[in-house]
Design an enzyme around this catalytic site. Structure first.
Site, short mmCIF file in Angstrom:
data_model
loop_
_atom_site.label_atom_id
_atom_site.label_comp_id
_atom_site.label_asym_id
_atom_site.label_seq_id
_atom_site.Cartn_x
_atom_site.Cartn_y
_atom_site.Cartn_z
N THR A 104 -9.35 8.55 -2.48
CA THR A 104 -8.49 7.41 -2.82
C THR A 104 -7.23 7.51 -1.98
O THR A 104 -6.45 8.46 -2.12
CB THR A 104 -8.14 7.42 -4.31
OG1 THR A 104 -9.35 7.41 -5.08
CG2 THR A 104 -7.31 6.20 -4.68
N LYS A 180 -10.72 0.22 -4.63
CA LYS A 180 -10.62 1.47 -5.38
C LYS A 180 -9.26 1.61 -6.05
O LYS A 180 -9.15 2.06 -7.20
CB LYS A 180 -10.88 2.67 -4.47
CG LYS A 180 -10.72 4.05 -5.14
CD LYS A 180 -11.65 4.22 -6.33
CE LYS A 180 -11.38 5.46 -7.16
NZ LYS A 180 -11.58 6.73 -6.46
N LYS A 248 -0.76 10.63 -8.44
CA LYS A 248 -1.00 10.18 -7.07
C LYS A 248 -1.56 8.76 -7.04
O LYS A 248 -1.04 7.89 -6.33
CB LYS A 248 -1.99 11.11 -6.37
CG LYS A 248 -2.47 10.62 -5.00
CD LYS A 248 -3.52 11.51 -4.40
CE LYS A 248 -4.89 11.37 -5.03
NZ LYS A 248 -5.64 10.16 -4.56
#
Length: 303
Positions: A104, A180, A248
């Protein structure tokens, strides 16, 4: 679609990568693996495959390299950075080989990486993944991909060996990573909301097992509530996906929205919740440990 067996390398035998490698092995592809933990790689190849001592060795041996590491920085290390035994894999890969990126990342980073690898004569697939370790192990996960047609033509058979759903979202890098990130927006918000709901139930004296049973059979349920609150009930915070992953990933969500000045109030709140859990000492615990930020509740203990 490619019909002959491809020699494939996979970097990163974590919760998702180990299952993906097992799927490729079941499909009969000659498989090379690399992990920064040599014992993990050696344990995997006891049932078939080759453990490489360096990323350069893996790159030179393979038609397709699949990277399943945590983030963009680690992906760059796989490609270009020095490991303990030499350089990354990019300069060792044969022209015409394909690099499949499953992390990602910032979509703009993915776009730039496609260009950078093209300058080395390599093809690139933007291919973030979702579904969890169990679906990765069974070959039933989801891949959100974007790539040039020639890259698909070479490695599509591998994508379908690893995933039940392979979505083609664009003919160049970036779209896979955008989708995503939107998925991670929902995943992070759902985990945070599930933790908040369970914490309120505990505060109000509701039996947690009963609450879980009712919610998972009612309209308020989500996949994340059902999956992650089971960890809370078991008192087991062994990290399948850690708190810091959502620090994150929700950070990437907010960065993408900030660039176009798009408001994301729920994502912002969820990000702060994961940040609080991380700084409170739960960074490496399962992401369901975000429930530990709520005061005045007694959590179920591991039996």
């Amino acid at each position: 679609m490619q019909t002959t067996a491809l020699t494939v390398g996979l970097v990163g035998l974590g919760a998702m990568g180990s299952g993906m490698a097992a799927s490729l092995r079941r499909a009969g592809h000659p498989l090379y693996v690399f992990d920064v933990r040599p014992d993990v790689a050696q344990a995997f190849v006891r049932e078939g495959g080759v453990a490489c001592e360096s990323l350069a060795e893996l790159g030179a041996a393979c038609d397709v390299v699949i990277s399943v590491v945590v983030n963009a920085a680690q992906t760059e290390e796989v490609l270009f950075g020095k490991d303990a035994n030499g350089m990354g894999c990019a300069h060792a890969m044969k022209p015409g080989s394909v690099f499949v990126m499953c992390s990602t990342v910032d979509p703009n980073w993915s776009v730039a990486m496609e260009v950078r690898l093209e300058q080395l004569g390599l093809m690139y697939v933007d291919a973030p993944i979702s579904g969890g370790a169990a679906k990765a192990a069974s070959g039933e996960m989801t891949m959100m991909t974007a790539a040039k047609p020639e890259a698909y033509a070479k490695c599509e058979v591998l994508l379908h060996a690893m995933a039940a759903k392979v979505y083609k979202l664009g003919d160049s890098a970036g779209a896979g990573s955008k989708v995503k990130i939107i998925n991670q927006l929902l995943a992070g918000v759902h985990i945070a909301a599930a933790a908040e709901a369970m914490a309120l139930g505990l505060r109000e004296g509701v039996a947690p097992d009963a609450l879980y049973e009712v919610i998972t059979h009612s309209a308020g349920n989500s996949w994340m509530f059902e999956n992650r609150m089971a960890h809370v009930l078991a008192g087991d915070y062994t990290p399948l996906s850690a708190v810091d992953i959502f620090v994150k990933d929700l950070g990437l969500v907010l960065d993408m929205a900030r660039a176009s000045k798009f408001p994301l109030p729920l994502s912002s709140t969820a990000h702060q919740m994961f940040m609080q859990a991380s700084t409170a000492g739960f960074a490496r615990e399962d992401d369901s440990a975000v429930i530990k930020i709520f005061p005045g509740i007694e959590l179920p203990q591991k039996s």
